[in-house]
Design a protein around this motif. Structure first.
Motif, PDB file in Angstrom:
ATOM      1  N   GLY A  81      -9.875   4.249  -3.255  1.00 42.68           N
ATOM      2  CA  GLY A  81      -8.451   4.498  -3.481  1.00 42.68           C
ATOM      3  C   GLY A  81      -7.892   3.676  -4.633  1.00 42.68           C
ATOM      4  N   LEU A 118       0.848  -1.202   0.000  1.00 39.36           N
ATOM      5  CA  LEU A 118       0.000   0.000   0.000  1.00 39.36           C
ATOM      6  C   LEU A 118       0.883   1.251   0.000  1.00 39.36           C
ATOM      7  CD1 LEU A 118      -2.703  -1.031   2.650  1.00 39.36           C
ATOM      8  CD2 LEU A 118      -2.684  -1.463   0.190  1.00 39.36           C
ATOM      9  N   CYS A 119       0.269   2.422  -0.240  1.00 41.01           N
ATOM     10  CA  CYS A 119       1.039   3.671  -0.252  1.00 41.01           C
ATOM     11  C   CYS A 119       1.621   3.909   1.144  1.00 41.01           C
ATOM     12  CB  CYS A 119       0.149   4.856  -0.598  1.00 41.01           C
ATOM     13  SG  CYS A 119      -0.816   4.648  -2.095  1.00 41.01           S
ATOM     14  N   HIS A 122      -4.547   2.057   6.460  1.00 40.61           N
ATOM     15  CA  HIS A 122      -4.822   0.615   6.513  1.00 40.61           C
ATOM     16  C   HIS A 122      -3.647  -0.166   7.116  1.00 40.61           C
ATOM     17  CE1 HIS A 122      -8.066   1.966   4.208  1.00 40.61           C
ATOM     18  NE2 HIS A 122      -7.896   1.332   3.072  1.00 40.61           N
ATOM     19  N   CYS A 153      -6.899   7.859   3.512  1.00 37.47           N
ATOM     20  CA  CYS A 153      -6.207   7.537   2.255  1.00 37.47           C
ATOM     21  C   CYS A 153      -5.267   8.708   1.978  1.00 37.47           C
ATOM     22  CB  CYS A 153      -7.235   7.387   1.133  1.00 37.47           C
ATOM     23  SG  CYS A 153      -6.510   7.328  -0.513  1.00 37.47           S
ATOM     24  N   VAL A 154      -3.978   8.506   2.211  1.00 37.34           N
ATOM     25  CA  VAL A 154      -3.027   9.618   2.077  1.00 37.34           C
ATOM     26  C   VAL A 154      -2.875  10.085   0.634  1.00 37.34           C
ATOM     27  CG1 VAL A 154      -1.602   9.293   4.137  1.00 37.34           C
ATOM     28  CG2 VAL A 154      -1.119   7.947   2.102  1.00 37.34           C
ATOM     29  N   THR A 155      -3.182   9.224  -0.296  1.00 38.27           N
ATOM     30  CA  THR A 155      -2.968   9.587  -1.701  1.00 38.27           C
ATOM     31  C   THR A 155      -4.128  10.401  -2.276  1.00 38.27           C
ATOM     32  OG1 THR A 155      -1.620   7.633  -1.960  1.00 38.27           O
ATOM     33  CG2 THR A 155      -2.448   8.611  -3.992  1.00 38.27           C
ATOM     34  N   PHE A 156      -5.380  10.062  -1.916  1.00 40.70           N
ATOM     35  CA  PHE A 156      -6.520  10.729  -2.556  1.00 40.70           C
ATOM     36  C   PHE A 156      -7.439  11.502  -1.617  1.00 40.70           C
ATOM     37  CE2 PHE A 156      -5.491   7.175  -5.429  1.00 40.70           C
ATOM     38  CZ  PHE A 156      -5.178   7.920  -6.565  1.00 40.70           C
ATOM     39  N   CYS A 188      -0.505   5.017   4.453  1.00 38.66           N
ATOM     40  CA  CYS A 188      -1.920   4.616   4.364  1.00 38.66           C
ATOM     41  C   CYS A 188      -2.399   4.146   5.741  1.00 38.66           C
ATOM     42  CB  CYS A 188      -2.072   3.493   3.349  1.00 38.66           C
ATOM     43  SG  CYS A 188      -3.770   2.872   3.257  1.00 38.66           S
ATOM     44  N   CYS A 203      -8.470  -1.395  -1.676  1.00 42.31           N
ATOM     45  CA  CYS A 203      -7.172  -1.340  -0.971  1.00 42.31           C
ATOM     46  C   CYS A 203      -7.297  -2.066   0.364  1.00 42.31           C
ATOM     47  CB  CYS A 203      -6.756   0.108  -0.737  1.00 42.31           C
ATOM     48  SG  CYS A 203      -6.369   0.995  -2.255  1.00 42.31           S
ATOM     49  N   ASN A 238     -12.367   5.297   4.364  1.00 42.87           N
ATOM     50  CA  ASN A 238     -11.616   6.510   4.016  1.00 42.87           C
ATOM     51  C   ASN A 238     -12.389   7.456   3.087  1.00 42.87           C
ATOM     52  OD1 ASN A 238     -11.444   5.148   1.594  1.00 42.87           O
ATOM     53  ND2 ASN A 238      -9.324   4.507   1.887  1.00 42.87           N
TER      54      ASN A 238
HETATM   55 FE1  SF4 Z   1      -4.157   3.568   0.993  1.00 44.26          FE
HETATM   56 FE2  SF4 Z   1      -5.262   5.398  -0.595  1.00 44.26          FE
HETATM   57 FE3  SF4 Z   1      -2.933   4.303  -1.284  1.00 44.26          FE
HETATM   58 FE4  SF4 Z   1      -5.176   2.860  -1.365  1.00 44.26          FE
HETATM   59  S1  SF4 Z   1      -4.700   4.653  -2.634  1.00 44.26           S
HETATM   60  S2  SF4 Z   1      -3.202   2.193  -0.532  1.00 44.26           S
HETATM   61  S3  SF4 Z   1      -6.331   3.661   0.398  1.00 44.26           S
HETATM   62  S4  SF4 Z   1      -3.330   5.577   0.525  1.00 44.26           S
END
Ligand code: SF4
Length: 351
Positions: free
Chosen positions: A144, A33-34, A39, A218-221, A37, A68, A140
């Motif tokens: 993601g 995962l990112c 999770h 969700c750190v990315t989105f 995250c 995810c 989240n």
């Molecule tokens: Fe976590 Fe978002 Fe990356 Fe998916 S996209 S692994 S939810 S940070």
């Protein structure tokens, strides 16, 4: 589920649980995962809870759907059973596993997309059947895995990373589970391991369906200023109403409380839960009042956390159906098959 295998070096100084296992025995593959995250923090809490409880890994069945969150069972309990179901269909698979072998610890990991859209009907029926399992929703507010579309748990007015604003009211899995008759309903935050680990332990020991909605950014989105599911927003607006201590059966109660401050609950296996009210006016045994309390705070933009409702008196799916105490997958053929004469009599009833 494929993942990068971790080296199995065990440091001599690592503590061992009652089974003689170290925490390393509860880990799985390397996370893909990112970085950051939420999770991954939930995974760490699951590993910690199962290690401390001394659950035999081979008696756990990990269940998940798609997303995810549903990838995460690959990152813990590498020696357990596992089933990665299709999108939103994990509760059906878990129901079958629970029916066939009541001796398994069923641990479901899902997401807000998996449980509140395509899997909403499945989730609802798992709650009302009171299947004996713990069901963790890593929530989240976005999809993601498919680049950050709003999920059904996104709040009105939340902006996506690209700027569009959500206009649809959210589905709250906590209020939904309580309205459907859920017997163990909790909410926590991936960044609060002290709260999450005892909740997971209690959920595993609860005889029935234990749902924990974990806000897991969700750190990315979805970790920006206009998100209500970001680390910053959740930290600032979470409002713990009940603090939970989990005491395994036969263990001594070492937590000191003044009389009247704590509500003890004895669980089916003899374990005890000590619920300490943080908010004077909260009652985790009154379904209607609890829902009203959660709604009142929701309207103010606050997120109520802790063990929000518990009822240890309701029977689980096996109790409701009065099934035999022996797991069905261990019954002899002769016990499972009623015989030609009884089958014919049974069919006659439907003619
Ligand atoms: Fe976590 Fe978002 Fe990356 Fe998916 S996209 S692994 S939810 S940070």
């Amino acid at each position: 589920m494929t993942s990068i295998v971790k080296p199995t070096i065990v440091h001599r100084g690592l503590s061992r649980n009652k089974l003689g296992l170290t925490i390393r025995d509860y880990e799985g593959g390397m996370s893909t995962l990112c970085a950051g995250c939420g999770h991954d923090s939930v995974t760490a809490a699951i590993v910690q809870a199962l290690f401390e409880l001394g659950v035999p890994p081979h008696r756990v069945a990990k269940m998940s759907g798609i997303g995810c969150s549903s990838k995460t069972p690959a990152y813990f309990l590498g020696a357990s059973h596992s089933f990665n179901a299709v999108h939103g269909r994990m509760p059906s698979i878990a129901t079958g596993a629970a029916a066939a072998n009541r001796e398994l610890y069923l641990l479901g990991v899902s997401g807000d997309g998996d449980s509140l859209s395509i899997g909403l009907g499945q989730f609802a029926h798992a709650v009302r059947r009171n299947i004996d399992m713990i069901y963790i929703i890593e929530n989240n507010g976005v999809y993601g895995l498919t680049k950050g579309q709003f999920s059904a748990s996104a709040d009105i007015g939340t902006a996506a990373k690209r700027g569009e604003v959500n206009q649809q009211p959210p589905i709250d899995p906590v209020q939904l589970a309580m309205a459907l008759g859920g017997t163990f309903v909790a909410r926590s935050f991936s960044g609060d391991k002290d709260q999450l680990v005892p909740l997971i332990k209690a959920g595993i020991r609860h005889e029935g369906f234990a749902v924990i909605d974990v806000l897991s950014p969700c750190v990315t989105f979805n970790d920006h200023e206009s998100s209500t599911k970001s680390y910053a927003y959740t930290r600032e607006h979470s409002h713990q109403v009940v603090h939970t201590d989990f005491i395994p059966s036969a263990a001594e109660i070492k937590v000191a409380y003044d009389e009247g401050e704590v509500v003890p609950i004895r669980m089916h296996d003899g374990s005890r839960l000590l619920l300490r009210k943080v908010s004077e006016d909260y009652n985790a045994h009154n379904r209607g009042a609890a829902i009203e309390y959660i709604r009142t705070y929701q309207r103010k933009g606050e997120v109520v956390t802790g063990l929000l409702y518990i009822d240890e008196s309701e029977p689980d799916m096996h109790g409701i159906n009065t099934t035999t105490g022996m797991p069905l997958n261990q019954l002899e053929f002769g016990s499972l098959c009623p015989g030609e004469k009884d089958l014919a009599a049974l069919q006659d009833r439907y003619r």
